[in-house]
Scaffold this motif. Structure first.
Motif, mmCIF file in Angstrom:
data_model
loop_
_atom_site.group_PDB
_atom_site.id
_atom_site.type_symbol
_atom_site.label_atom_id
_atom_site.label_comp_id
_atom_site.label_asym_id
_atom_site.label_seq_id
_atom_site.Cartn_x
_atom_site.Cartn_y
_atom_site.Cartn_z
ATOM 1 N N ILE A 21 0.799 -1.150 0.016
ATOM 2 C CA ILE A 21 -0.076 0.037 0.037
ATOM 3 C C ILE A 21 0.869 1.251 -0.104
ATOM 4 N N ALA A 22 2.101 1.265 0.792
ATOM 5 C CA ALA A 22 2.750 2.479 0.811
ATOM 6 C C ALA A 22 3.535 2.947 -0.677
ATOM 7 N N THR A 23 3.784 1.634 -1.344
ATOM 8 C CA THR A 23 4.360 1.574 -2.720
ATOM 9 C C THR A 23 3.478 2.486 -3.549
ATOM 10 N N ASN A 24 2.038 1.995 -3.593
ATOM 11 C CA ASN A 24 1.172 2.562 -4.470
ATOM 12 C C ASN A 24 0.547 3.761 -3.754
ATOM 13 N N ASP A 25 0.477 4.122 -2.571
ATOM 14 C CA ASP A 25 -0.283 5.210 -1.923
ATOM 15 C C ASP A 25 0.322 5.805 -0.869
ATOM 16 N N LEU A 26 1.129 6.713 -0.832
ATOM 17 C CA LEU A 26 1.708 7.403 0.355
ATOM 18 C C LEU A 26 0.965 7.946 1.274
ATOM 19 N N SER A 27 -0.419 8.139 1.225
ATOM 20 C CA SER A 27 -1.551 8.508 2.107
ATOM 21 C C SER A 27 -1.344 7.738 3.454
ATOM 22 N N THR A 28 -0.529 6.561 3.455
ATOM 23 C CA THR A 28 -0.247 6.022 4.745
ATOM 24 C C THR A 28 0.270 6.845 5.630
ATOM 25 N N LEU A 29 0.879 7.907 5.174
ATOM 26 C CA LEU A 29 1.663 8.912 6.012
ATOM 27 C C LEU A 29 0.695 9.985 6.564
ATOM 28 N N CYS A 30 -0.565 9.971 6.204
ATOM 29 C CA CYS A 30 -1.312 11.092 6.205
ATOM 30 C C CYS A 30 -2.346 10.819 7.541
ATOM 31 N N PHE A 31 -1.521 10.812 8.806
ATOM 32 C CA PHE A 31 -2.229 10.477 10.032
ATOM 33 C C PHE A 31 -1.543 11.647 10.898
ATOM 34 N N GLY A 32 -2.531 11.715 12.196
ATOM 35 C CA GLY A 32 -2.071 12.703 13.206
ATOM 36 C C GLY A 32 -2.246 12.009 14.605
ATOM 37 N N SER A 33 -2.527 12.885 15.530
ATOM 38 C CA SER A 33 -2.685 12.322 16.738
ATOM 39 C C SER A 33 -3.931 11.790 17.003
ATOM 40 N N PRO A 34 -3.794 10.488 17.699
ATOM 41 C CA PRO A 34 -5.043 9.845 18.213
ATOM 42 C C PRO A 34 -5.775 10.185 19.552
ATOM 43 N N LEU A 35 -5.158 11.235 20.103
ATOM 44 C CA LEU A 35 -5.600 11.693 21.417
ATOM 45 C C LEU A 35 -6.848 12.631 21.283
ATOM 46 N N GLU A 36 -7.806 12.620 22.305
ATOM 47 C CA GLU A 36 -8.786 13.572 22.347
ATOM 48 C C GLU A 36 -8.251 15.060 22.786
ATOM 49 N N ILE A 37 -9.324 15.969 22.745
ATOM 50 C CA ILE A 37 -8.923 17.302 23.225
ATOM 51 C C ILE A 37 -8.067 17.326 24.546
ATOM 52 N N ASP A 38 -8.600 16.586 25.277
ATOM 53 C CA ASP A 38 -7.955 16.925 26.744
ATOM 54 C C ASP A 38 -6.737 15.759 27.033
ATOM 55 N N GLY A 39 -6.240 15.161 25.742
ATOM 56 C CA GLY A 39 -5.058 14.457 26.058
ATOM 57 C C GLY A 39 -5.382 12.999 26.377
ATOM 58 N N ARG A 40 -6.549 12.561 26.472
ATOM 59 C CA ARG A 40 -6.718 10.914 26.705
ATOM 60 C C ARG A 40 -6.624 10.194 25.323
ATOM 61 N N ASN A 41 -6.428 9.055 25.370
ATOM 62 C CA ASN A 41 -6.397 8.155 24.230
ATOM 63 C C ASN A 41 -7.422 7.180 24.689
ATOM 64 N N SER A 42 -8.729 7.304 23.969
ATOM 65 C CA SER A 42 -10.049 6.681 24.418
ATOM 66 C C SER A 42 -10.090 5.427 23.667
ATOM 67 N N VAL A 43 -9.436 5.214 22.436
ATOM 68 C CA VAL A 43 -9.366 4.165 21.735
ATOM 69 C C VAL A 43 -8.299 3.611 21.133
ATOM 70 N N PRO A 44 -7.686 2.691 22.055
ATOM 71 C CA PRO A 44 -6.159 2.159 21.681
ATOM 72 C C PRO A 44 -6.161 1.577 20.201
ATOM 73 N N SER A 45 -4.922 1.648 19.627
ATOM 74 C CA SER A 45 -4.894 0.812 18.416
ATOM 75 C C SER A 45 -4.818 -0.721 18.601
ATOM 76 N N ALA A 46 -5.244 -1.349 17.871
ATOM 77 C CA ALA A 46 -5.338 -2.972 17.840
ATOM 78 C C ALA A 46 -4.090 -3.561 17.281
ATOM 79 N N MET A 47 -3.177 -2.425 16.610
ATOM 80 C CA MET A 47 -2.196 -2.947 15.817
ATOM 81 C C MET A 47 -0.685 -2.962 16.631
ATOM 82 N N ASP A 48 -0.710 -2.578 17.908
ATOM 83 C CA ASP A 48 0.530 -2.273 18.580
ATOM 84 C C ASP A 48 1.169 -3.641 18.723
ATOM 85 N N ALA A 49 0.696 -4.668 18.869
ATOM 86 C CA ALA A 49 1.572 -6.085 19.128
ATOM 87 C C ALA A 49 2.419 -6.403 17.896
ATOM 88 N N HIS A 50 2.304 -5.772 16.659
ATOM 89 C CA HIS A 50 2.766 -6.311 15.237
ATOM 90 C C HIS A 50 3.930 -5.527 15.271
#
Length: 559
Positions: free
Chosen positions: A308-337
């Protein structure tokens, strides 16, 4: 797990959608096999001349899930007929008075429950994976899995079975809701995003490739279609961007960031399924990818992200997952990989379609060790971290400013609420935070005073997954297209798509002092254009490189 289906369903729709649902037109494709609901027989798909519906559900809600002793890590579902169908019946209480009383619960198998549901909603043919995909023939099974994007994309509509959704009070269907027309719909949507169905990888693929959906709960249902349609509808996650992904563009263009936004937070019983489901959303990229559970898990994940990154560099189009108050309410399911930073698994991808423009010295490449190599000019900028609101009052003030910005955008006013020459810096910072959230659906974490870029005092926001004081911007421009929404009916709260507004974002990188290599850590909002203005990210990038970037060229190794 066994579920309940009440035949006395109440529709949480702002208007009667029955005719639209019954007259929904299917595409040309027909699955190999379908179920004919009248006698629950498996028949060739070509028999469904007038179309079919596709079922989306959670496998573990179809019976008791137990380990298959013969196949090691495999599981199987045992249905002992304990699903429940309930029906309210009228009993005469006087000459003309009736009272409703629950009938005796009828216990049935999952397939009997589905058949009754099909009869109630006048569904003649249903695609149900457990029956319509050969389970014993592995080759046939994998062949059918590759066609699932067509199964859901060409269905009249998808039936999503979400038993956690229930009607609580009859008054909720009468109470007005400023967002969704009626209170019952608002409550149903709030429940939906916390259900097992919403959190699964396969159901994400099914929604992204569907054009229309009927969500059926225990005793409540609601209909939704994409805003890409010319038919007005309410705004929610389904209609706004998930249904008919990429369909708002005439060439069916869709970018990887849109799918990854949800995919990184979804789960599956088998880790391979996360990849297989996403690969079905982008069949053109993965038509030669081997779908096999025998492939080592790490190899499968690496191959997927390399592709996907070879075909589409929008893999890089991401920001912070934190809420306005700094909380991370929905942790990523991909951390283990243990995936590299450029996959965006530690962030939150943007929501809108992205056109990627680059001005690199040579094509980017990805090595077997999962390092992304980019040779290009660059811009080094200092950044400052925003103050995180610590109180409810501070968060409310920020949200109020965001609402003001949104109101001006809907009115076609893309100019700033603040004046860089006269307003204090706090007011400017507040508006830039609102701009980032409005244009990317990611919260701003840092800002750059940007004197060296524009010559003004107006700060520009960044949304970063890591703190830093200095970062690197490379000439990779994300031209994002976000449609304005025109109010169609104020009472029903229905909308149609309007003109497009465009944003210009750049990926942000941070140097690792220990290795000298770099990490992708977020996005920088450089600018946005008024609604309806001509959109050409390649021209914009060329101008930006000439005016802002140094002539030095460097190879960046991103890990």
């Amino acid at each position: 797990m066994y579920i309940e289906y009440c035949r006395d369903q109440k529709a949480a729709d702002v208007e009667n959608t029955t005719d639209y649902r019954l007259n929904a037109v299917a595409g040309k494709y027909r699955p190999t096999w379908l179920i004919r609901s009248s006698d629950w027989k498996t028949v060739p798909g070509k028999e469904a001349v007038n179309g079919y519906c596709a079922l989306s559900y959670c496998w573990e809600q179809s019976g008791e899930i137990i380990r298959d002793e013969e196949n090691g890590d495999e599981y199987k579902c045992i249905d002992k007929g304990r699903h429940r169908i309930t029906e309210l019946v009228k009993r005469r209480r006087g000459k003309r008075r009736y009272r409703r009383k629950p009938a005796v619960v009828k216990h049935v198998t999952f397939e009997k429950l589905l058949q009754k549901l099909c009869n109630d909603f006048q569904i003649e043919y249903l695609w149900y994976d457990k029956v319509c995909i050969p389970q014993e023939d592995k080759q046939a099974r994998l062949r059918e899995i590759r066609q699932m994007y067509r199964v859901y994309g060409d269905a009249c509509y998808t039936v999503a079975l979400v038993p956690e959704i229930k009607a609580r009070h009859a008054n909720d269907f009468k109470r007005y809701d400023p967002l969704f027309g009626i209170k019952a719909r608002h409550l149903a949507l709030a429940i939906m995003v916390s259900t097992a169905w919403w959190k699964r990888s396969w159901t994400l693929e099914e929604v992204l490739t569907s054009k229309r959906i009927l969500v059926v709960g225990t005793n409540l249902n609601f209909w939704q279609h994409s805003l890409n349609s010319e038919i007005p509808t309410t705004i929610d996650n389904l209609s706004l961007w998930m249904l008919d992904l990429g369909g708002r563009h005439g060439d069916k263009r869709k970018s990887v960031n849109q799918a990854l936004r949800e995919a990184h937070f979804r789960t599956s019983s088998k880790q391979h399924d996360k990849i297989f489901a996403l690969a079905n959303v982008f069949p053109d990229m993965f038509n030669h990818m081997e779908i096999s559970y025998s492939i080592e898990k790490k190899t499968m994940f690496n191959t997927f992200y390399q592709t996907i990154a070879t075909n589409d560099l929008s893999t890089l189009c991401f920001g912070s997952p934190l809420e306005i108050d700094g909380r991370n309410s929905v942790p990523s399911a991909m951390d283990a990989h243990n995936l590299p930073s450029w996959t965006g698994v530690h962030g939150l991808h943007t929501i809108d379609n992205v056109v990627v423009a680059t001005s690199l010295q040579s094509p980017h490449r990805i090595t077997d060790s999962m390092q992304l190599h980019i040779v290009s000019k660059y811009l080094k900028i200092p950044v400052i971290q925003y103050e995180v609101p610590r109180t409810n009052e501070a968060s409310s003030e920020l949200l109020l400013t965001i609402d003001k910005v949104l109101a001006r955008r809907r009115a076609g006013q893309s100019d700033h609420l603040t004046n860089a020459a006269t307003d204090n810096n706090d007011a400017l910072l507040m508006e830039t935070r609102a701009d980032m959230l409005h244009h990317s659906f990611c919260n701003a974490t840092h800002y750059h005073q940007c004197r060296q870029i524009t010559g003004t005092q107006r700060p520009k926001p960044l949304s970063l997954t890591e703190n830093c004081e200095e970062c690197i911007i490379l000439p990779i421009l994300f031209g994002c297209s976000a449609a304005d929404h025109e109010l169609h009916d104020a009472k029903l709260r229905t909308y149609t798509l309007g003109q497009y507004q465009h944003q210009y974002l750049f990926p942000v990188f941070k140097k690792c002092q220990s290795t000298g290599r770099y990490r992708a850590i977020g996005i920088f909002l450089e600018n946005y254009s008024p609604v309806g203005e001509k959109f050409d990210p390649h021209v914009y990038l060329d101008q930006f490189v000439i005016s802002s970037m140094s002539n030095d060229v460097q190879e960046f190794v991103i890990e």
